[in-house]
Design a protein around this motif. Structure first.
Motif, PDB file in Angstrom:
ATOM      1  N   SER A 125       2.847  -6.826   5.257  1.00 43.91           N
ATOM      2  CA  SER A 125       2.020  -6.574   6.433  1.00 43.91           C
ATOM      3  C   SER A 125       0.865  -7.571   6.456  1.00 43.91           C
ATOM      4  CB  SER A 125       1.490  -5.141   6.383  1.00 43.91           C
ATOM      5  OG  SER A 125       0.298  -5.047   7.108  1.00 43.91           O
ATOM      6  N   MET A 150      -7.431   2.164  -0.576  1.00 44.93           N
ATOM      7  CA  MET A 150      -8.429   1.268   0.004  1.00 44.93           C
ATOM      8  C   MET A 150      -9.697   1.297  -0.834  1.00 44.93           C
ATOM      9  SD  MET A 150      -7.226  -0.251   2.506  1.00 44.93           S
ATOM     10  CE  MET A 150      -5.878  -0.184   3.650  1.00 44.93           C
ATOM     11  N   SER A 187       2.199  -7.757  -0.037  1.00 46.99           N
ATOM     12  CA  SER A 187       2.523  -6.980   1.155  1.00 46.99           C
ATOM     13  C   SER A 187       3.253  -7.846   2.167  1.00 46.99           C
ATOM     14  CB  SER A 187       1.257  -6.426   1.786  1.00 46.99           C
ATOM     15  OG  SER A 187       1.604  -5.671   2.924  1.00 46.99           O
ATOM     16  N   GLU A 204      -3.811   6.643   1.329  1.00 48.24           N
ATOM     17  CA  GLU A 204      -4.185   5.313   1.803  1.00 48.24           C
ATOM     18  C   GLU A 204      -5.686   5.084   1.615  1.00 48.24           C
ATOM     19  OE1 GLU A 204      -2.288   4.259   5.514  1.00 48.24           O
ATOM     20  OE2 GLU A 204      -3.666   2.573   5.691  1.00 48.24           O
ATOM     21  N   ILE A 221       0.870  -1.180   0.000  1.00 47.74           N
ATOM     22  CA  ILE A 221       0.000   0.000   0.000  1.00 47.74           C
ATOM     23  C   ILE A 221       0.900   1.221   0.000  1.00 47.74           C
ATOM     24  CG2 ILE A 221      -1.548   1.382   1.412  1.00 47.74           C
ATOM     25  CD1 ILE A 221      -3.169  -0.756   0.562  1.00 47.74           C
ATOM     26  N   ALA A 262      -2.637  -6.012   6.999  1.00 44.58           N
ATOM     27  CA  ALA A 262      -3.313  -5.479   5.816  1.00 44.58           C
ATOM     28  C   ALA A 262      -3.866  -6.607   4.953  1.00 44.58           C
ATOM     29  CB  ALA A 262      -2.347  -4.622   5.012  1.00 44.58           C
ATOM     30  N   LYS A 293      -6.959  -7.971   6.416  1.00 47.19           N
ATOM     31  CA  LYS A 293      -8.067  -7.034   6.343  1.00 47.19           C
ATOM     32  C   LYS A 293      -8.685  -7.002   4.936  1.00 47.19           C
ATOM     33  CE  LYS A 293      -7.843  -2.322   7.004  1.00 47.19           C
ATOM     34  NZ  LYS A 293      -7.068  -1.223   7.556  1.00 47.19           N
TER      35      LYS A 293
END
Lengths: 258, 261
Positions: free
Chosen positions: A212, A197, A210, A193, A180, A215, A218
């Motif tokens: 992360s 999204m 990613s 961001e 992101i 993230a 999610k």
């Protein structure tokens, strides 16, 4: 929504030659002619991807996880059409917006205005699209005052803002995201961001790399775990993320003797 | 197939346009006289050469104005030399882009050949000034000149594609080609007439496509002839053959460029 295949990856393998740098000059070439053994050694091969097979359907948000050098970025570049696979083939149905590297093709000597058109053309946008979205790009980047300033006088944050604003004006059918991108100052980071999204959750097909896991958990409906060029696991987001977490912890423990 | 090529070309026309205009903007951005240099530069270069060759070396060509003779050759040779050089380095110098975004790679050499082409058309203005000032009469056959310009463009593009491909795999090509070009300039009857070459070598010299182009232009401008069928064919065939060969090699190798970044 009807689930149609958007991307089909058929048995894709990608090979890089590691020793390639040494073949660049004539001198080395002559040396190699008289030294066949060395010549052979330099042709060391490295398979960045090995027989990758899967399909992505409309509206799916696919997360890619794996350690550095697992082949995630190579796979995205192949899907984006930047690289041709050594073996296998890729079928894509829909226009692709690769948000891999922003601002590629900016010419530092040109002004922001000129760069919007140049960079837009490089990303494959039409003149009509750029004309109609020009004000939107400027408004989003908040660079109205600097429209006719050469980009070389911009701060790196301002360049990133401009690049982000140009890249995100399209409504792609396939969106490729390598992390992101939150660029610029804190205010703009929040804004960019939110924009990303919005693009990811807006119903398009997304390929998302990613590190992360938060993230990934999610956003993604499905996860592909790559390891050393192979698909290690593919499936439900939560299961794969948990397995990956355990695997990494075990690996770290092994390495550092925790 | 042809439909696909046309579709692609239409799609990337805007990119091509942007790349050419970028080259123009960057070239003249920091200079006071700006785009005027496109005219001024060739005029001054021609003036220098005119002084050197007519006064110092005392070259001449019987029956026709030597200065016009020289400038026709130089304008054509310079187009080839500059465009093929820029086209050669266009792939390597845009590696950072090729590595990140998908776009047809031929746009880079093509945009360079077009960019220098526009400059070439501008240098025709001082060329025509010299033609008129020197008292060389214009004639209707001048209308045939676009044919040779198109041939020159096709030949240069073919060479550019070929050189761009080679230079990706062999960076030494940048140096080698510099030397080849200097040799090529002296082996092309630009400053001298082909009749000064021993007769048994003349056929060999005539195989040079650049000689074909220059000779075609000189026939019309200086000797006021319609070029012979041999001249038409010489230009057309060398342009088409080299362009097809360049496209063939470039297409065959372009997917491998990425490994040599």
């Amino acid at each position: 929504m009807k689930k149609e295949t958007m991307i089909k990856i058929n048995d894709v393998s990608m090979r890089f030659n590691l020793g390639i740098e040494k073949e660049f000059s004539l001198k080395q070439w002559f040396v190699n002619i008289f030294n066949p053994r060395k010549f052979k050694k330099e042709k060391q091969e490295f398979w960045a991807l090995k027989n990758i097979n899967f399909e992505i359907k409309t509206g799916e948000v696919i997360g890619f996880i794996g350690s550095n050098g697992a082949g995630k970025s190579t796979l995205l570049k192949i899907v984006a059409g930047v690289m041709k696979p050594t073996k296998g083939s890729i079928e894509t149905y829909g226009n692709i917006c690769p948000m891999i590297e922003l601002g590629a093709g900016f010419d530092m000597q040109l002004t922001a205005r000129e760069n919007i058109y140049l960079n837009g053309a490089i990303l494959g946008y039409s003149k009509d699209l750029l004309d109609s979205k020009f004000d939107e790009i400027i408004a989003f980047s908040e660079l109205e005052e600097f429209l006719d300033v050469p980009v070389q006088n911009f701060s790196s944050g301002m360049i990133a803002r401009l690049a982000f604003s140009i890249a995100t004006i399209v409504d792609p059918e396939i969106l490729i995201v390598d992390e992101i991108l939150a660029v610029g100052d804190i205010a703009f980071q929040a804004k960019s961001e939110a924009k990303m999204m919005e693009m990811i959750t807006g119903g398009t097909t997304v390929l998302y790399v990613s590190h992360s896991l938060e993230a990934i958990k999610k956003l993604c409906s499905k996860v592909v775990w790559l390891e050393k060029g192979n698909i290690k696991e593919i499936g439900n987001t939560k299961d794969i993320c948990d397995k990956y977490e355990n695997y990494t912890i075990k690996h770290m423990a092994g390495n550092y003797d925790i | 197939m042809i439909q696909k090529i046309l579709y692609n070309f239409k799609k990337y026309k805007f990119l091509l346009q942007q790349l050419v205009s970028r080259d123009f903007k960057v070239k003249y951005k920091r200079s006071v006289l700006g785009i005027l240099w496109s005219l001024l530069y060739p005029i001054l270069m021609m003036a220098v050469l005119a002084i050197v060759f007519t006064n110092v070396f005392k070259f001449s060509t019987p029956g026709v104005n030597y200065l016009v003779y020289l400038i026709i050759g130089l304008v054509i040779f310079n187009y080839f030399s500059e465009a093929s050089n820029l086209a050669m380095s266009s792939i390597v110098s845009n590696f950072s882009l090729i590595n990140k975004v998908y776009m047809p790679k031929y746009v880079f050499p093509l945009s360079k050949c077009l960019f220098v082409g526009i400059n070439f058309l501008l240098t025709l203005i001082p060329l025509y000034v010299v033609i008129i000032v020197s008292g060389t009469e214009l004639n209707i056959y001048h209308l045939l000149l676009p044919y040779v310009f198109i041939c020159l463009f096709m030949f240069t593009l073919g060479m550019g594609l070929l050189l761009a491909t080679i230079s990706v795999f062999l960076r030494d090509m940048f140096y080698i080609y510099g030397i080849i070009q200097t040799m090529w300039l002296y082996l092309t009857p630009v400053m001298y007439d082909i009749s000064m070459i021993p007769e048994n070598f003349q056929t060999l010299f005539k195989l040079n496509p650049l000689y074909q182009f220059i000779n075609f232009a000189r026939s019309i401008i200086l000797y006021k002839n319609i070029p012979t069928i041999g001249q038409w064919a010489g230009c057309g065939v060398s342009a088409v053959v080299v362009l097809i060969f360049g496209i063939y090699i470039f297409r065959k190798k372009q997917d491998k460029f990425i490994y040599y970044v």
